[in-house]
Each structure stands twice: as structure tokens, then as C-alpha cells.
Scaffold this motif. Sequence first.
Motif, PDB file in Angstrom:
ATOM      1  N   TRP A 147      23.004 -78.574   1.995  1.00 53.96           N
ATOM      2  CA  TRP A 147      24.491 -78.150   2.287  1.00 53.96           C
ATOM      3  C   TRP A 147      24.890 -77.087   1.364  1.00 53.96           C
ATOM      4  O   TRP A 147      24.921 -77.382  -0.077  1.00 53.96           O
ATOM      5  CB  TRP A 147      25.224 -79.406   1.993  1.00 53.96           C
TER       6      TRP A 147
ATOM      7  N   LEU B  78      25.710 -76.183   6.873  1.00 57.34           N
ATOM      8  CA  LEU B  78      24.398 -76.965   6.642  1.00 57.34           C
ATOM      9  C   LEU B  78      23.418 -75.919   7.202  1.00 57.34           C
ATOM     10  O   LEU B  78      23.372 -75.679   8.209  1.00 57.34           O
ATOM     11  CB  LEU B  78      24.717 -78.168   7.433  1.00 57.34           C
TER      12      LEU B  78
ATOM     13  N   TYR C 130      30.034 -84.288   0.701  1.00 57.68           N
ATOM     14  CA  TYR C 130      29.122 -83.662   0.904  1.00 57.68           C
ATOM     15  C   TYR C 130      27.581 -84.234   1.711  1.00 57.68           C
ATOM     16  O   TYR C 130      27.132 -83.941   2.566  1.00 57.68           O
ATOM     17  CB  TYR C 130      28.640 -82.488   0.091  1.00 57.68           C
TER      18      TYR C 130
ATOM     19  N   LEU D 279      26.183 -84.111   5.089  1.00 57.80           N
ATOM     20  CA  LEU D 279      24.775 -83.816   5.315  1.00 57.80           C
ATOM     21  C   LEU D 279      24.102 -84.887   6.035  1.00 57.80           C
ATOM     22  O   LEU D 279      23.266 -84.335   7.029  1.00 57.80           O
ATOM     23  CB  LEU D 279      24.122 -83.470   3.871  1.00 57.80           C
TER      24      LEU D 279
END
Length: 261
Positions: A171, A127, A206, A210
Motif C-alpha cells: 500500500w 495498492l 491502510y 490492503l
Amino acid sequence: MMTEERTALSQDDLTLVLDCERRIVNAWPSPATLLIGDWVVRFAGGYSGRANSASPLKPGAQLDEKTLALIEELYRADGLPPCIRLTPLVGEATRDLVLARGYEVKDASLGLVRSLTDVVFEAEPDLQIEARPSQEWVAGVAARQTGIKADPVKLSAIVDAVRLPAAFATWMVAGEPVAFGMSVAERGMAEIGSVVVDPAHRGHGYGRRLIGGLMGWARAMEADWAYLQVDRTNAVALGLYGSLGFRQLYTYETRVLDLAE
């Protein structure tokens, strides 16, 4: 419906609605903003409903016919359809006036909130968080949108205007950016928005990770609450946010008056 909802809300929740609605003006700033009475009137070239509408900033906020006509003329002069957000803060008489004028529903949305008191910031190696929106971040978000929201210039005009502590998140998977989002912190609350995941990389969690990273960032910024707004027909997003602990605080409608009336 909005008046009934305001009546049903507890005083604490109504205060939380007011806190969200006031902060979103700063978290998602329009290039041009006017304060007219108890209303904020915003202009952003048509990019997003929130940034191109008039919104109440006080419980029971009212508009008389003359003031509503002024707002309508301001939007027409900017080449935009007059647009009003009917939230639980709008007064009953004004809601009736807007409906009588023929405003039609453009979007119906939900305001969601989550306490962050149980969240702990944990660094995620995949991240990337920047304090300002990079050209790559703006381009990445715009490329994964449709319609006017695919315009990076209009998006940049909004996010470049953020003046509060912010996180512009990306991400990465094997060096490739696959998901994007942002958060803006103000006085104990943090808005989360602009969350997009590349279609080729959906279904891998994802977006969830995030958002979790943004919640951790918000907690590190001493925010006690995260808040966001989402279209109530977006079942996928609602399921995701619900699984992350967000709850529905309120509903609102974005209503527009046809320019060709």
C-alpha cells in the motif's frame, strides 16, 4: 482441549480445518519439508512457528514414541528445538504423548476464515500487487518485524518458494510504501498473511484497505474462502479481522521441547 474442540466442530468445519492446514503448507512453504506418516515436518531456519514445526494432515493423526523421537532428532540436527503444532487434527493419544514429553506452549493461535462470495474485486490505485516477491517487498516486510522475522534472507527463502498464484501487496501513500501483505490461492481458498503496517502510519485504515484488496484479488482468482492464522493475544489484529467478517474456525498450540532437556 484439542480433542474436545474436534468433537465440538461440525463435520463441515472439521473439513474446512483440514483444507486450511493442508493448503498452508503450500502457501507458506518451508525450504525443507518431510512427509512422515500423516504428518508434515518443516524446516526454515527458525523463521516462524508454522514453517519450523511438525503438523498433522489428517483427522486423528497419531505419532508413536519412536516416530516422535525421530522428529525430535531431525530438529536437533538442524539446530532447532523440536516443535509440534497441536491442531484439532491431532489424535488424543499423540496429544497426551507430546504433553507427557514436556513440550511447552510457545504460541497459541487462532485459525480464522471468511466466505468471499460477497466480495467484488475493485482496483485500488494505491495498492500495488505483484505476482512474485520483489526485493523491495521482502525488505519492507522484514524492516517492520522484530527478532528473527526481521531477517530478509530467511523471509525470502520462504516466499521465493511459493509456486501457486500469489499476490504480494504494497500500500502506497504519496509514493511511500506503508503497508505490506500477501495472499496465495489454491483450489478455491486463499491464505492471507505477512500483513504489516509501518508504525508511523498506523491508525489510518491502510491495513484494512490492503486486506480488502487481497480479498478482492482472491475472489478474482475464484477463491470462495479466505483463511489466516493469528496469535490469539493479538487483540488489534483480531478486532480488525473480525470487523472484516472473519470468524474463528479453530485454535491450535505450537509447543516446543527445550534443546537443553
